[in-house]
Motif scaffolding. Structure first.
Motif, short mmCIF file in Angstrom:
data_model
loop_
_atom_site.label_atom_id
_atom_site.label_comp_id
_atom_site.label_asym_id
_atom_site.label_seq_id
_atom_site.Cartn_x
_atom_site.Cartn_y
_atom_site.Cartn_z
N SER A 13 -5.80 23.96 1.24
CA SER A 13 -6.79 23.18 1.98
C SER A 13 -8.11 23.12 1.23
N LEU A 14 -8.46 24.19 0.53
CA LEU A 14 -9.70 24.15 -0.27
C LEU A 14 -9.59 23.11 -1.39
N ALA A 15 -8.43 23.05 -2.05
CA ALA A 15 -8.25 22.08 -3.14
C ALA A 15 -8.30 20.66 -2.59
N LEU A 16 -7.67 20.44 -1.43
CA LEU A 16 -7.70 19.09 -0.83
C LEU A 16 -9.12 18.72 -0.39
N CYS A 17 -9.84 19.72 0.14
CA CYS A 17 -11.26 19.52 0.48
C CYS A 17 -12.04 19.09 -0.75
N SER A 18 -11.80 19.80 -1.85
CA SER A 18 -12.51 19.51 -3.09
C SER A 18 -12.24 18.07 -3.54
N VAL A 19 -10.97 17.65 -3.45
CA VAL A 19 -10.58 16.30 -3.86
C VAL A 19 -11.27 15.26 -2.96
N ALA A 20 -11.25 15.52 -1.64
CA ALA A 20 -11.89 14.57 -0.71
C ALA A 20 -13.39 14.50 -0.98
N LEU A 21 -14.01 15.67 -1.22
CA LEU A 21 -15.46 15.70 -1.46
C LEU A 21 -15.83 14.95 -2.74
N SER A 94 -7.63 12.28 -6.49
CA SER A 94 -8.95 11.69 -6.31
C SER A 94 -8.99 10.24 -6.80
N TYR A 95 -8.12 9.86 -7.76
CA TYR A 95 -8.16 8.48 -8.26
C TYR A 95 -7.78 7.47 -7.19
N PRO A 96 -6.59 7.62 -6.55
CA PRO A 96 -6.29 6.66 -5.48
C PRO A 96 -7.28 6.75 -4.31
N LEU A 97 -7.81 7.94 -4.02
CA LEU A 97 -8.76 8.06 -2.91
C LEU A 97 -10.02 7.24 -3.16
N TYR A 99 -10.25 4.71 -5.13
CA TYR A 99 -9.85 3.31 -5.14
C TYR A 99 -9.72 2.76 -3.71
N LEU A 100 -9.04 3.55 -2.85
CA LEU A 100 -8.87 3.11 -1.47
C LEU A 100 -10.22 2.99 -0.76
N GLY A 101 -11.10 3.96 -1.00
CA GLY A 101 -12.43 3.90 -0.38
C GLY A 101 -13.19 2.67 -0.82
N ALA A 102 -13.16 2.38 -2.12
CA ALA A 102 -13.94 1.26 -2.66
C ALA A 102 -13.38 -0.09 -2.22
N THR A 103 -12.09 -0.13 -1.89
CA THR A 103 -11.53 -1.41 -1.47
C THR A 103 -11.50 -1.57 0.05
N TRP A 104 -11.33 -0.47 0.78
CA TRP A 104 -11.19 -0.58 2.24
C TRP A 104 -12.50 -0.47 2.99
N LEU A 105 -13.42 0.32 2.50
CA LEU A 105 -14.70 0.45 3.20
C LEU A 105 -15.50 -0.84 3.01
N ILE A 117 -3.60 -0.71 -9.78
CA ILE A 117 -2.73 0.26 -9.10
C ILE A 117 -1.76 0.88 -10.10
N ALA A 118 -1.20 0.05 -10.98
CA ALA A 118 -0.27 0.56 -12.00
C ALA A 118 -1.01 1.53 -12.93
N GLY A 119 -2.24 1.17 -13.30
CA GLY A 119 -3.04 2.03 -14.17
C GLY A 119 -3.29 3.39 -13.54
N ILE A 120 -3.63 3.38 -12.25
CA ILE A 120 -3.90 4.64 -11.55
C ILE A 120 -2.62 5.48 -11.45
N ALA A 121 -1.49 4.81 -11.19
CA ALA A 121 -0.21 5.55 -11.13
C ALA A 121 0.08 6.22 -12.47
N LEU A 122 -0.16 5.50 -13.58
CA LEU A 122 0.08 6.08 -14.91
C LEU A 122 -0.87 7.25 -15.17
N ILE A 123 -2.13 7.11 -14.74
CA ILE A 123 -3.09 8.20 -14.93
C ILE A 123 -2.64 9.44 -14.15
N MET A 124 -2.18 9.24 -12.90
CA MET A 124 -1.72 10.38 -12.09
C MET A 124 -0.52 11.06 -12.72
N LEU A 125 0.42 10.24 -13.23
CA LEU A 125 1.59 10.80 -13.91
C LEU A 125 1.14 11.58 -15.15
#
Lengths: 147, 116
Positions: A13-21, A94-97, A99-105, A117-125
């Motif tokens: 949960s700390l790691a997920l908190c860090s990613v969200a922050l 954090s990359y998709p997060l 991205y989602l924030g910048a497009t949905w908010l 989206i493909a670029g972010i998937a490759l970066i995550m992989l």
């Protein structure tokens, strides 16, 4: 055994908190900097500083930096409880997060497109391959490589 | 172009800070653990590392003012590739093939995003 299990969950949960922050920090910094009149000529720096909007520029930037600092603190406590091979791949969430924030908010107006989206998937992989089951020598607690 | 220039500067500051932090961590590794924090603060390299982080933050704000955050933040992951090269060639760490594959994936993703 039970306590180590609890510690692992707390680490997660700390790691997920860090990613969200860190995602929130990036969005706040973007929002704040978008309201700084960089194109305006600066004749008098203090006057220019005074002209900055407190609610739209100064507070988002300060909050963004504070979120970033808290994210690093969460990260350091998470690293003490999680194997690095679990913690580092989580960081790539954090990359998709962002991205989602910048497009949905409503404040950013950035658009979803398949190439990005493909670029972010490759970066995550790539991050997962780089950090899965690593030796501790390559990644110290300080080795989180970016903002 | 301003955005990419500022991005390069931000990455250089971050990498410099990482190298300094690693040197500080290595020099403290053999010291007594109780005084670890104090030995950090007593080293000029620690403060230089903090200064580099400040520079990275300022140039990052310049990037954000010229580029969409969804694009800029993804491009920042080029840091992973740079740090892999640094750990190989500056710190002499051995890099397994899987990690080179990871860097290849990462760079492919970065190229896709830079062109989007």
């Amino acid at each position: 055994m039970n306590t180590s299990d609890d510690s692992y969950k707390r680490g997660l949960s700390l790691a997920l908190c860090s990613v969200a922050l860190v995602a929130v920090a990036q969005l706040l910094l973007k929002f704040g900097v978008a309201h700084v009149p960089l194109a305006a000529p600066v004749h008098d720096f203090t006057q220019w500083l005074g002209s900055l909007s407190i609610t739209r520029a100064v507070m988002p930037l300060a909050l963004g930096i504070a979120c970033y600092g808290s994210s690093v603190l969460c990260w350091i406590s998470a690293l003490g409880r999680l194997p690095l091979s679990v913690a580092y791949p989580l960081l790539s969430l954090s990359y998709p997060l962002v991205y989602l924030g910048a497009t949905w908010l409503p404040w950013f107006g950035e658009t979803l497109n398949t190439q990005r989206i493909a670029g972010i998937a490759l970066i995550m992989l790539g991050v997962a391959l780089l950090t899965w089951k690593t030796n501790s020598s390559a990644h110290t607690a300080a080795a989180r490589t970016h903002l | 172009m301003v955005a990419y220039g500022a991005l390069l500067i931000s990455i250089l500051f971050t990498v410099a800070s990482q190298i300094l932090q690693k040197q500080v961590a290595d020099s403290c590794a053999r010291g007594a653990p109780t005084s670890a924090v104090i030995t950090y603060f007593s080293q000029p390299r620690f403060w230089l590392a903090l200064l580099c982080l400040g520079g990275a933050m300022l140039s990052w704000l310049l990037v954000l003012s010229h580029m969409e955050v969804s694009k800029a933040y993804s491009l920042l992951s080029v840091n992973y590739a740079v740090m892999l090269l640094v750990s190989r060639f500056m710190f002499g760490e051995s890099i397994p093939a899987r990690r080179w594959l990871g860097v290849a994936c990462l760079l492919a993703g970065i190229i896709l995003i830079a062109q989007s």
